[in-house]
Design a protein around this motif. Sequence first.
Motif, PDB file in Angstrom:
ATOM      1  N   SER A 228     -12.693   4.367   9.388  1.00  0.00           N
ATOM      2  CA  SER A 228     -12.020   4.151   8.567  1.00  0.00           C
ATOM      3  C   SER A 228     -10.247   3.854   9.044  1.00  0.00           C
TER       4      SER A 228
ATOM      5  N   GLY B 129      -6.904   5.401   8.846  1.00  0.00           N
ATOM      6  CA  GLY B 129      -5.942   6.018   8.613  1.00  0.00           C
ATOM      7  C   GLY B 129      -7.550   7.513   8.077  1.00  0.00           C
TER       8      GLY B 129
ATOM      9  N   GLY C 241       0.539  -1.305  -0.057  1.00  0.00           N
ATOM     10  CA  GLY C 241       0.113  -0.030   0.054  1.00  0.00           C
ATOM     11  C   GLY C 241       0.874   1.079   0.241  1.00  0.00           C
TER      12      GLY C 241
ATOM     13  N   ARG D 290     -14.985   3.642  -1.794  1.00  0.00           N
ATOM     14  CA  ARG D 290     -15.321   3.276  -0.339  1.00  0.00           C
ATOM     15  C   ARG D 290     -16.456   4.133   0.362  1.00  0.00           C
TER      16      ARG D 290
ATOM     17  N   LYS E 118      -8.568  11.227   2.954  1.00  0.00           N
ATOM     18  CA  LYS E 118      -7.041  10.599   2.001  1.00  0.00           C
ATOM     19  C   LYS E 118      -7.958   9.658   1.443  1.00  0.00           C
ATOM     20  N   ARG E 119      -8.291   8.242   2.278  1.00  0.00           N
ATOM     21  CA  ARG E 119      -8.838   6.954   1.740  1.00  0.00           C
ATOM     22  C   ARG E 119      -9.441   7.323   0.403  1.00  0.00           C
TER      23      ARG E 119
ATOM     24  N   GLU F  19      -8.392   8.285  -2.409  1.00  0.00           N
ATOM     25  CA  GLU F  19      -7.934   7.104  -3.586  1.00  0.00           C
ATOM     26  C   GLU F  19      -7.988   5.722  -3.884  1.00  0.00           C
ATOM     27  N   ASP F  20     -10.225   5.800  -3.342  1.00  0.00           N
ATOM     28  CA  ASP F  20     -10.504   4.781  -4.242  1.00  0.00           C
ATOM     29  C   ASP F  20     -12.124   5.580  -3.556  1.00  0.00           C
TER      30      ASP F  20
ATOM     31  N   PRO G 129     -10.246   9.372   6.493  1.00  0.00           N
ATOM     32  CA  PRO G 129     -11.109   8.702   5.260  1.00  0.00           C
ATOM     33  C   PRO G 129     -10.977  10.266   4.246  1.00  0.00           C
TER      34      PRO G 129
ATOM     35  N   ASP H  89     -10.192  -0.727   3.692  1.00  0.00           N
ATOM     36  CA  ASP H  89     -10.626   0.098   4.129  1.00  0.00           C
ATOM     37  C   ASP H  89     -11.104   0.574   5.415  1.00  0.00           C
TER      38      ASP H  89
ATOM     39  N   TYR I  83      -2.974  -2.356   6.845  1.00  0.00           N
ATOM     40  CA  TYR I  83      -3.574  -0.241   6.681  1.00  0.00           C
ATOM     41  C   TYR I  83      -4.038  -0.635   5.435  1.00  0.00           C
ATOM     42  N   ARG I  84      -3.388  -1.033   4.335  1.00  0.00           N
ATOM     43  CA  ARG I  84      -3.848  -0.963   3.037  1.00  0.00           C
ATOM     44  C   ARG I  84      -5.497  -1.188   2.631  1.00  0.00           C
TER      45      ARG I  84
END
Length: 410
Positions: free
Chosen positions: A155, A157, A89, A169, A161-162, A165-166, A159, A123, A120-121
């Motif tokens: 989340s 990390g 990740g 989610r 940022k997450r 990324e995708d 959310p 969701d 950690y990668r």
Amino acid sequence: MINNKKISKFAISIIEDLQKNKFQGYLVGGCVRDLLCGLNPKDFDIATDATPEQVRKIFKASRIIGRRFKLVHVFNRSELIEVATFRSGEISSNDGELVKDQSGKIIRDNIWGNLDQDTYRRDFTVNALYYCPKTKKIIGHKDGMRDIHKKIIVSIGDPRKRFSEDPVRSLRAIRFSNKLKFKIDTKIKDAIYEKGHLLSSISNARIFDEFCKMFLSGMAEKNFNKLNSFGLSKFLITTEPEQNEFTRKLLTESLRNTDKRLTNNQSVTPGFLLAAFLWPQLIEKCSMKGDINLRKFFRSMDPILRSQQRITAIPRKFHSYIKDIWVLQLKLHSRIGKQPYKTLKHPRFRAAYDFMLIREKSSGETKSLGKWWTDFQKNDENLKKSLISSLKEKSQHESFKTFGFSQELR
Ligand code: ATP
Ligand code: MG
């Protein structure tokens, strides 16, 4: 804690084979989460430190799939299990296997890592638990178990940022909260409002997959309501649900119908839902003073499908299904001579009839076309004849004008 009897024997055998070959193997994600919540997992995913090529070598019946996210499908006669390699990740050496675009969206993620990095990668904390059927131990994200007990989706990390990324989610958070009856952490809620719009950048094929998971897993109505409360339904459906009362009711009734069918173990198809969702657009396009213009009706079908296609790729096989349901709505209205017999024999009759009942319910129409067809299906030739002749007195043309279509546009 977890009863191994609830786990697919095939999945366990795959883990054993990985371990025999000196690799690690764990059940991971949704199946561990569902087992801990007392639900029956719908599938079993496996995580390993073996690379896809190494997994492929161990299992004769297997296939490497995916480019964006490479993994291995291992199958036997009745089951298919996904085996994914641990990912780091992180953009480490940056050999081009983890690629992000300008907005931070992950375009490709194929950098292998260890279990800790793989945690950690993922969701959400509740999706980042790993279970070994041999030792019966659960490892993974330190907050995973706590959040399962607290019944909350959190989340891993930040959310924002997450979700950059995708963006998918955010849809997953909504879906899991309804499925598990978990709350959504406030930080996630804020991130959905802030980043939800990024869903427009997701491929239509992936959105179609999410569409199916969202609406064909028994929680369709709840998912739809929650999607709407976050303003996200427009990323799945081109019809604006609040455009009028009929539309709102039609969407709700067809989702409720789908949920009910699943409860009764009846089959469901995205085609039926799409036919229902898009119907208000079709009658809007072809209606003229409460009557319908047939030419416009037929000409509008493809453009409406195409615009929905842009957000959810609709597989080819559903196109004719959807159009059949639509055209049969007209046929259900015209009940002259031998026509009702032909309509009844149409392979899509049942679906079209079900949809007509939903339309009736949603428009508050009481002119009993539904009742007529319910009776006409009965195995009683005399009844059929009398039903047809009972209509002869009335003007056939009137039926288009008076039934449904005008009601449906209010
Ligand atoms: P279900 O299968 O019930 O929809 P699931 O959690 O198993 O839920 P899958 O899509 O099968 O969902 O994914 C398996 C696991 O892979 C997830 O539990 C999660 O850990 C991880 N995962 C899947 N999709 C993502 C994603 N978009 N971002 C991060 N992790 C993901
Ligand atoms: Mg799964």
